[in-house]
Design a protein around this motif. Structure first.
Motif, PDB file in Angstrom:
ATOM      1  N   UNK A 114       1.206  -1.392  -0.502  1.00 41.22           N
ATOM      2  CA  UNK A 114       0.230   0.194   0.124  1.00 41.22           C
ATOM      3  C   UNK A 114       1.033   1.308   0.062  1.00 41.22           C
ATOM      4  N   UNK A 115       2.054   0.776   0.294  1.00 37.69           N
ATOM      5  CA  UNK A 115       3.072   2.613   0.221  1.00 37.69           C
ATOM      6  C   UNK A 115       3.589   2.411  -1.537  1.00 37.69           C
ATOM      7  N   UNK A 116       3.465   4.003  -1.438  1.00 34.17           N
ATOM      8  CA  UNK A 116       3.909   4.301  -3.361  1.00 34.17           C
ATOM      9  C   UNK A 116       4.528   5.302  -2.982  1.00 34.17           C
ATOM     10  N   UNK A 117       5.387   5.375  -4.425  1.00 36.52           N
ATOM     11  CA  UNK A 117       6.286   6.962  -4.300  1.00 36.52           C
ATOM     12  C   UNK A 117       6.336   7.557  -5.483  1.00 36.52           C
ATOM     13  N   UNK A 118       4.815   8.332  -5.283  1.00 36.71           N
ATOM     14  CA  UNK A 118       4.190   9.310  -6.583  1.00 36.71           C
ATOM     15  C   UNK A 118       5.121  10.697  -6.853  1.00 36.71           C
ATOM     16  N   UNK A 119       6.313  10.946  -5.742  1.00 34.11           N
ATOM     17  CA  UNK A 119       7.104  12.352  -6.148  1.00 34.11           C
ATOM     18  C   UNK A 119       8.506  11.651  -6.430  1.00 34.11           C
ATOM     19  N   UNK A 149       0.776  26.593  -4.572  1.00 35.39           N
ATOM     20  CA  UNK A 149       0.587  27.021  -5.321  1.00 35.39           C
ATOM     21  C   UNK A 149      -0.474  28.333  -5.392  1.00 35.39           C
ATOM     22  N   UNK A 150      -0.110  28.002  -3.993  1.00 34.86           N
ATOM     23  CA  UNK A 150      -0.039  29.687  -3.037  1.00 34.86           C
ATOM     24  C   UNK A 150      -1.590  29.548  -2.645  1.00 34.86           C
ATOM     25  N   UNK A 151      -2.232  28.195  -2.582  1.00 33.90           N
ATOM     26  CA  UNK A 151      -3.835  28.076  -1.993  1.00 33.90           C
ATOM     27  C   UNK A 151      -3.164  28.204  -1.051  1.00 33.90           C
ATOM     28  N   UNK A 152      -4.201  28.418  -0.197  1.00 26.30           N
ATOM     29  CA  UNK A 152      -4.268  28.895   1.787  1.00 26.30           C
ATOM     30  C   UNK A 152      -5.547  27.728   1.600  1.00 26.30           C
ATOM     31  N   UNK A 153      -5.313  26.907   3.123  1.00 25.17           N
ATOM     32  CA  UNK A 153      -5.974  26.041   3.405  1.00 25.17           C
ATOM     33  C   UNK A 153      -5.886  25.655   5.346  1.00 25.17           C
ATOM     34  N   UNK A 154      -7.366  25.427   5.895  1.00 18.38           N
ATOM     35  CA  UNK A 154      -7.309  25.324   7.324  1.00 18.38           C
ATOM     36  C   UNK A 154      -7.982  24.538   7.308  1.00 18.38           C
ATOM     37  N   UNK A 155      -8.507  23.781   8.897  1.00 18.94           N
ATOM     38  CA  UNK A 155      -9.340  22.983   9.317  1.00 18.94           C
ATOM     39  C   UNK A 155     -10.832  23.374   8.925  1.00 18.94           C
ATOM     40  N   UNK A 168       8.941  22.317   4.468  1.00 20.88           N
ATOM     41  CA  UNK A 168      10.385  22.025   4.172  1.00 20.88           C
ATOM     42  C   UNK A 168      10.591  20.950   3.974  1.00 20.88           C
ATOM     43  N   UNK A 169      10.568  20.119   4.993  1.00 20.15           N
ATOM     44  CA  UNK A 169      11.038  18.516   4.685  1.00 20.15           C
ATOM     45  C   UNK A 169      10.596  17.435   3.601  1.00 20.15           C
ATOM     46  N   UNK A 170       9.747  18.235   2.652  1.00 22.31           N
ATOM     47  CA  UNK A 170       8.417  17.582   1.235  1.00 22.31           C
ATOM     48  C   UNK A 170       7.956  16.635   2.468  1.00 22.31           C
ATOM     49  N   UNK A 171       7.773  16.766   3.977  1.00 16.39           N
ATOM     50  CA  UNK A 171       6.506  15.506   4.155  1.00 16.39           C
ATOM     51  C   UNK A 171       5.213  15.829   4.337  1.00 16.39           C
ATOM     52  N   UNK A 172       4.637  16.724   3.693  1.00 19.29           N
ATOM     53  CA  UNK A 172       3.127  17.617   3.452  1.00 19.29           C
ATOM     54  C   UNK A 172       3.061  17.110   1.933  1.00 19.29           C
ATOM     55  N   UNK A 173       1.714  16.332   1.748  1.00 15.84           N
ATOM     56  CA  UNK A 173       1.391  16.263   0.289  1.00 15.84           C
ATOM     57  C   UNK A 173       0.302  17.123  -0.406  1.00 15.84           C
ATOM     58  N   UNK A 216      -1.273  17.794  -8.501  1.00 12.84           N
ATOM     59  CA  UNK A 216      -0.592  19.828  -8.945  1.00 12.84           C
ATOM     60  C   UNK A 216      -0.850  20.572  -7.408  1.00 12.84           C
ATOM     61  N   UNK A 217      -0.483  20.049  -6.569  1.00 13.70           N
ATOM     62  CA  UNK A 217      -0.159  21.304  -5.549  1.00 13.70           C
ATOM     63  C   UNK A 217      -1.468  21.692  -4.785  1.00 13.70           C
ATOM     64  N   UNK A 218      -2.776  21.203  -5.590  1.00 19.84           N
ATOM     65  CA  UNK A 218      -3.578  21.934  -5.191  1.00 19.84           C
ATOM     66  C   UNK A 218      -4.936  21.332  -3.807  1.00 19.84           C
TER      67      UNK A 218
END
Ligand SMILES: C[S@@+](CC[C@H](N)C(=O)[O-])C[C@H]1O[C@@H](n2cnc3c(N)ncnc32)[C@H](O)[C@@H]1O
Length: 509
Positions: free
Chosen positions: A184-189, A218-224, A242-247, A251-253
């Motif tokens: 179930x673990x993949x590496x798409x990036x 992409x500059x899109x803002x997210x909140x819970x 910063x450590x690329x641990x968030x996906x 498309x980055x959106x």
């Protein structure tokens, strides 16, 4: 605490205490393989067999698995499963009480049962083991296909009720991760840290400092969403971005998720409480497994080897001691043997001889059924066979003349200290010291003086031998059992010795 009441409960509460101590008699011709082994198969009622074993194994067992009669009313050829409800509870209560005495502080008991008695069993286990020591009720999928001819619902599962001797001391091993889990673990990036799986970053309920905005690539803002919170602080989340641990999706959106790397997850997986038949076997698989050991007389209710393997993987390590006091066709013993665990199996029926013995002989000769291939079983080892022998005390409380020094010592040691007896083999009247109290026994001419008034009587001569044997052992009090004492009470007092007379001062129950 609420307790369960049933007809005969008062008697059941006294049964374990009132069961007499008996000897175990070896039947060498039914044992097999390495005779120095500790593995034992005992034929007899488990109430008496457990009582006989207690002085030697109290507090020593790491894992007990039992699969008692389910009381389903079906008449099996090999044993009577059609007990009345109250009788069934009276059968189980004293046996559970004794089994508890065998568990080590970090030990666990697993009990297979179905819906007929399962919930009553849980209540009496709460009483015997303590409600706080309840671990879990495991659901085992015993039937892998739907029974369309079921009258109401197709019941596909059994329960396995798990209690710890002491929940604060127990731990469970991790299980091996399956290929399916890893796939179930993949590496798409193409992350250089390897394959990963995404996990949630949001949890329910509002939390102070848990509500803030973050900006994606992409500059899109997210909140819970309102009423929820981020599971990390803003500072931690920014570090992870910063450590690329968030996906944020290809498309980055997309709404952010955490990357959980396979290389960083634990070596194994936690045991869970739903055991599916494709992982631990089912009833039909178990029947196929035992068929090969006895083709004329098929045992109707075995458990699959993979099921017992799961129990022993979670709760034991190599060389730990395993006990099954409703051994049936011998599955627990066979699996423990193949997994390098020591075991004691008790079975009342004649299938102890017709099923367990041939099965374990085949295991020792390297049979390749059940779990053999997955554990790379190559054969070897041995087991010894015992049946129940004489009672230690007769009806008047006198010591049975067939009782050996070792057996009476074990009995006295256990009734005094409640710990198992493991005195070294050399001939000495000194039994050992527990909590600063030392114990000695003059019996059966242990000091090689066979005269009736000789070695079994405490005299200056026998006392000197005892004191000499334990000259390097400090004690606050020395308890000596013997037929009589010829030493004055004043002298005994000076030496901090308490004399106890056999058989009258020995607790026969
Ligand atoms: C359901 S079977 C156990 C099957 C076993 N798990 C296996 O895989 O073969 C229950 C067994 O408990 C045994 N039994 C019932 N009462 C007993 C007792 N009081 N003492 C010893 N064995 C007993 C029965 O003879 C029967 O073989």
């Amino acid at each position: 605490m609420p307790i369960l009441n049933w007809l005969g409960r008062d008697d059941a509460l006294k049964t374990a205490t009132n069961t007499s101590y008996r000897l175990l008699e070896e039947v060498p011709e039914l044992g097999y393989g390495d005779n120095s082994t500790e593995n034992m198969i005992i034929q007899g009622d488990n109430l008496e067999a457990l009582k006989a074993l207690l002085p030697f194994y109290a507090g020593q067992i790491k894992c007990i698995y039992i699969d008692p009669p389910y009381n389903t009313g079906s008449a099996f050829e090999h044993y009577d499963d059609n007990l009345e409800h109250s009788q069934w509870l009276s059968l189980m209560y004293p046996r559970l009480e004794l089994l508890r005495e065998f568990l080590s502080e970090d030990g666990c008991i697993y009990i297979s049962i179905d819906d007929d008695e399962g919930h009553y069993l849980k209540v009496i286990c709460d009483e015997v083991f303590g409600r706080k020591n309840f671990v879990a009720n495991i659901i085992w999928q015993k039937i892998h296909s739907l029974k369309n001819d079921a009258k109401y619902l197709s019941v596909n599962h059994d329960h396995i009720i798990v209690f710890a001797k002491n929940l604060d001391c127990v731990s469970f091993n991790l299980l091996t991760r399956t290929e399916a889990m890893n796939s179930r673990y993949k590496n798409p990036d193409n992350d250089p840290r390897g394959a990963w799986q995404s996990g949630d970053l949001v949890a329910n309920e509002e939390r102070k400092n848990g509500y803030f905005e973050i900006t994606g690539p992409t500059g899109k803002v997210f909140n819970v969403p309102q009423g929820k919170h981020w599971v990390y602080t803003k500072e931690n989340l920014l570090e992870m971005i910063a450590d690329n641990r968030i996906w944020f999706g290809k498309d980055g959106n997309s709404f952010p998720r955490k990357k959980r790397f396979l290389s960083e997850v634990q070596e194994g997986r936690k045991g869970d409480t739903i055991w599916l038949s494709n992982e631990v076997g089912h009833n039909q698989e178990a029947k196929r497994e035992v068929k090969i050991f006895n083709t004329d007389d098929i045992f109707e209710t075995p458990k699959p080897e993979r099921l017992i393997e799961r129990v022993l993987r979670l709760s034991t390590n190599p060389n730990d001691l395993v006990l099954d006091s409703f051994l049936g066709s011998g599955t627990t013993a066979a699996v423990a043997h193949k997994m390098g665990r020591r075991y004691i199996g008790i079975e009342m029926g004649n299938h102890a001889i017709t099923h367990c013995v041939p099965r374990l002989k085949a295991v020792i000769d390297g049979e390749q059924g059940g779990i053999s291939k997955s554990v790379n079983w190559q054969g070897g080892g041995g087991f010894r066979f015992f049946k129940l022998g004489d009672e230690v005390f007769d009806a008047d409380g006198c010591i049975n003349k067939n009782i050996s020094f070792e057996n009476l010592s074990a009995h006295i040691w256990f009734t005094e200290t409640k710990t198992p007896f493991n005195k070294p083999a050399e001939k000495s009247a000194y039994l050992g010291t527990c909590d600063n109290v030392s114990y000695a026994l003059l019996y059966n001419g242990i000091l090689r003086d066979k005269r009736v008034d000789g070695g079994n009587v405490l005299t200056n001569k026998t006392l000197n031998v005892i004191l000499d044997d334990m000259k390097h052992i400090p004690y606050e009090k020395l308890v000596i059992y013997g037929e009589s004492s010829r030493i004055s009470s004043a002298r005994l007092k000076t030496l901090h010795i308490e004399f106890k007379q056999t058989p009258y001062d020995i607790k026969a129950r």
